[in-house]
Scaffold this active site. Structure first.
Site, mmCIF file in Angstrom:
data_model
loop_
_atom_site.group_PDB
_atom_site.id
_atom_site.type_symbol
_atom_site.label_atom_id
_atom_site.label_comp_id
_atom_site.label_asym_id
_atom_site.label_seq_id
_atom_site.Cartn_x
_atom_site.Cartn_y
_atom_site.Cartn_z
ATOM 1 N N GLU A 1 0.875 -1.176 0.000
ATOM 2 C CA GLU A 1 0.000 0.000 0.000
ATOM 3 C C GLU A 1 0.906 1.217 0.000
ATOM 4 O OE1 GLU A 1 -2.741 0.382 3.370
ATOM 5 O OE2 GLU A 1 -2.579 2.558 3.169
ATOM 6 N N LYS B 1 -10.810 -0.869 6.706
ATOM 7 C CA LYS B 1 -9.593 -0.559 7.450
ATOM 8 C C LYS B 1 -10.025 0.003 8.808
ATOM 9 C CE LYS B 1 -5.922 2.949 7.136
ATOM 10 N NZ LYS B 1 -4.580 2.992 6.570
ATOM 11 N N ARG C 1 1.128 10.419 0.250
ATOM 12 C CA ARG C 1 1.387 11.494 1.215
ATOM 13 C C ARG C 1 2.554 12.374 0.843
ATOM 14 N NH1 ARG C 1 1.200 7.962 6.761
ATOM 15 N NH2 ARG C 1 -0.747 6.940 6.200
HETATM 16 C C1 3PG Z 1 -1.629 4.143 7.883
HETATM 17 O O1 3PG Z 1 -1.791 5.028 7.075
HETATM 18 O O2 3PG Z 1 -2.218 3.069 7.798
HETATM 19 C C2 3PG Z 1 -0.744 4.378 9.047
HETATM 20 O O3 3PG Z 1 -0.052 5.577 8.928
HETATM 21 C C3 3PG Z 1 0.201 3.288 9.349
HETATM 22 O O4 3PG Z 1 0.434 3.423 10.687
HETATM 23 P P1 3PG Z 1 1.853 3.152 11.333
HETATM 24 O O5 3PG Z 1 2.814 4.134 10.699
HETATM 25 O O6 3PG Z 1 1.672 3.441 12.796
HETATM 26 O O7 3PG Z 1 2.222 1.743 11.043
#
Ligand code: 3PG
Length: 216
Positions: free
Chosen positions: A38, A126, A42
């Site tokens: 994924e 999600k 960003r």
């Molecule tokens: C996401 O977008 O799913 C999260 O930013 C992932 O979270 P993490 O960086 O705490 O793993």
């Protein structure tokens, strides 16, 4: 029925600043046994990274994450994304995502948000941000009232906590960014990405095996 959430016990959530890192990161994940990515939208040049992976590493299942608008969703599909993930979803975004011809994972953090998605026929969601929103205890608590819904939790999960989530009947996989730390990408340390991927996969598979045998 098997869906996107059944492909891998862990979906790496990957943020890439430099598009030159995109292909090596995807190959490093594959080398560690992870066949899905994924890629978050960003960063300024994330669409370039998305397109590079779609073109040069077609064997990895590529999705776009952090999708916030219908327009972003459309561009991501055009550039080769084969699934879409959003951190949350307005009804407008939800309806747009559902009109596209790819699996989508809209983010929810409450039962009401989950039911809004379920009303539109979605059963895979999600759960974000998993840690701050209640963690595995929250998902365990809602398994009884909404047993038809399944979740990919992300946000604050690590190789040490993923097993708590994967032990739940409504969690086929987890997501997280720890497989591709910014420091590893900055240092072009692809071996570290591969090692973290292999370790996460091993932990995920062990959790699934324990679950299949009814263990803790
Ligand atoms: C996401 O977008 O799913 C999260 O930013 C992932 O979270 P993490 O960086 O705490 O793993």
């Amino acid at each position: 029925m098997s869906t996107l959430l059944d492909l891998s016990p862990i979906i790496p959530v990957v943020t890439i600043e430099d598009p030159a890192h995109a292909v090596p990161v995807a190959r490093a994940l594959l080398a560690g046994g992870i066949g899905i990515i994924e890629l978050t939208l960003r960063t300024e040049r994330s669409f370039e990274s998305l397109n590079a992976i779609a073109t040069e590493v077609p064997e990895i299942r590529l999705g776009a994450g952090s999708v916030l608008t219908p327009h972003q969703a459309d561009i991501a599909i055009e550039l080769g994304a084969r699934f879409l993930v959003s951190p949350g979803a307005t009804v407008r975004l939800l309806d747009h995502l559902l009109a596209l011809d790819v699996p989508v994972l809209p983010g929810v953090a409450t039962v009401s948000e989950a039911l809004t998605a379920a009303e539109r026929g979605l059963t895979d969601l999600k759960f974000f941000p998993a840690g701050p929103a209640g963690g595995s205890a929250y998902l365990a608590a809602i398994a009884a009232p909404v047993p038809q819904l399944r979740f990919c939790p992300t946000g604050g999960i690590t190789v040490d906590t993923m097993g708590d989530y994967l032990a739940l009947p409504n969690v086929p996989c987890v997501g997280g960014s720890w497989l591709t730390p910014a420091s590893a990408l900055a240092a072009a340390d692809w071996q570290r990405v591969t090692a973290l991927s292999a370790a996460a996969l091993a932990a995920g598979r062990a959790s699934r095996t324990r679950q299949a045998h009814g263990g803790p």
